[in-house]
Scaffold this active site. Structure first.
Site, PDB file in Angstrom:
ATOM      1  N   LYS A   1      21.096 -36.418  -0.895  1.00 43.63           N
ATOM      2  CA  LYS A   1      22.215 -36.512  -0.277  1.00 43.63           C
ATOM      3  C   LYS A   1      21.639 -36.597   1.457  1.00 43.63           C
ATOM      4  O   LYS A   1      20.475 -36.193   1.795  1.00 43.63           O
ATOM      5  CB  LYS A   1      22.800 -35.071  -0.132  1.00 43.63           C
ATOM      6  N   SER A  35      33.406 -28.636   2.485  1.00 44.48           N
ATOM      7  CA  SER A  35      32.532 -28.947   3.385  1.00 44.48           C
ATOM      8  C   SER A  35      32.967 -30.413   3.932  1.00 44.48           C
ATOM      9  O   SER A  35      32.943 -30.776   5.002  1.00 44.48           O
ATOM     10  CB  SER A  35      31.000 -28.608   3.288  1.00 44.48           C
TER      11      SER A  35
HETATM   12  O1  PNS Z   1      27.441 -26.574  -2.571  1.00 50.90           O
HETATM   13  P1  PNS Z   1      27.353 -27.654  -3.849  1.00 50.90           P
HETATM   14  O2  PNS Z   1      26.546 -29.125  -3.304  1.00 50.90           O
HETATM   15  O3  PNS Z   1      28.317 -28.026  -4.823  1.00 50.90           O
HETATM   16  O4  PNS Z   1      26.100 -26.920  -4.600  1.00 50.90           O
HETATM   17  C1  PNS Z   1      25.404 -27.466  -5.811  1.00 50.90           C
HETATM   18  C2  PNS Z   1      24.109 -26.771  -6.180  1.00 50.90           C
HETATM   19  C3  PNS Z   1      23.296 -26.686  -5.142  1.00 50.90           C
HETATM   20  C4  PNS Z   1      24.545 -25.480  -6.766  1.00 50.90           C
HETATM   21  C5  PNS Z   1      23.439 -27.567  -7.493  1.00 50.90           C
HETATM   22  O5  PNS Z   1      23.485 -28.997  -7.075  1.00 50.90           O
HETATM   23  C6  PNS Z   1      22.170 -27.097  -7.634  1.00 50.90           C
HETATM   24  O6  PNS Z   1      21.935 -25.986  -8.214  1.00 50.90           O
HETATM   25  N1  PNS Z   1      20.912 -28.271  -7.261  1.00 50.90           N
HETATM   26  C7  PNS Z   1      19.719 -27.664  -7.726  1.00 50.90           C
HETATM   27  C8  PNS Z   1      19.181 -28.442  -8.701  1.00 50.90           C
HETATM   28  C9  PNS Z   1      19.299 -27.990 -10.118  1.00 50.90           C
HETATM   29  O7  PNS Z   1      19.078 -27.087 -10.433  1.00 50.90           O
HETATM   30  N2  PNS Z   1      20.093 -28.716 -10.974  1.00 50.90           N
HETATM   31  C10 PNS Z   1      20.502 -28.340 -12.200  1.00 50.90           C
HETATM   32  C11 PNS Z   1      21.699 -27.668 -12.437  1.00 50.90           C
HETATM   33  S1  PNS Z   1      22.573 -28.409 -13.645  1.00 50.90           S
END
Ligand code: PNS
Length: 158
Positions: A41, A128
């Site tokens: 991102k 956001s």
């Molecule tokens: O606020 P968001 O962008 O919806 O948060 C998304 C988040 C950070 C919770 C998610 O993208 C995440 O946990 N990313 C870390 C990578 C990960 O563990 N991915 C596997 C989960 S299926």
């Protein structure tokens, strides 16, 4: 001691996030807000800015701390000694993605449970990206983000 992590991008933190942080901090002993450093991102705010804004708006909550993380959420949760992940659910449209994420996390780390807090109705529409869009067009964002960060969001679009 029950420790939970509340992960997200927080680009920027909204009143909806703050509501979830305040409510979940009353449920657990310690809440670690994890700010994801997501290389795929292109965030509006740097990691340092996002962490600082979160620190400022949660300074009244003694059992909340803010950390950044890279990589998998499950690894971050293990590092924090957390066995609970907190996520906010705004609407049914959030559900499928959140369910998939929580199931995947439990497969990778069976001791890690996700709890969902339903967003306060007054923030059910809020994200956001809506804040960034409103600020981009010079809209009033005072109903969307904590007062302490309004200027910092608007400054990004001057
Ligand atoms: O606020 P968001 O962008 O919806 O948060 C998304 C988040 C950070 C919770 C998610 O993208 C995440 O946990 N990313 C870390 C990578 C990960 O563990 N991915 C596997 C989960 S299926």
């Amino acid at each position: 001691m029950k420790t939970a992590v509340y992960p997200g991008s927080f680009d920027p933190v909204t009143l909806g996030h703050l509501d979830i942080i305040e409510r979940s901090s009353r449920i657990v002993d310690e809440l670690v807000v994890g700010v994801l450093n997501n290389s795929s991102k292109n965030p509006l705010f740097s990691m340092e800015e996002r962490v600082n804004m979160l620190k400022e708006v949660t300074s009244h909550l003694s059992n909340v701390r803010i950390e950044s993380f890279d990589g998998l959420l499950v690894d971050f949760a293990v590092r924090c000694h957390a066995n609970v992940v907190v996520r906010g659910l705004r609407a049914i449209t959030d559900f499928e993605y959140e369910l998939q994420m929580s199931q995947t996390n439990r497969i990778m780390c069976p001791k890690l449970d996700t709890i969902f807090l339903t967003t306060d109705l007054k923030y059910a529409y809020l994200s956001s990206s809506i804040v960034r869009e409103m600020a981009h067009y010079g809209g009033d964002i005072s109903a969307f983000v904590p007062a302490a960060i309004i200027e910092r969001v608007l400054e990004k679009f001057i």
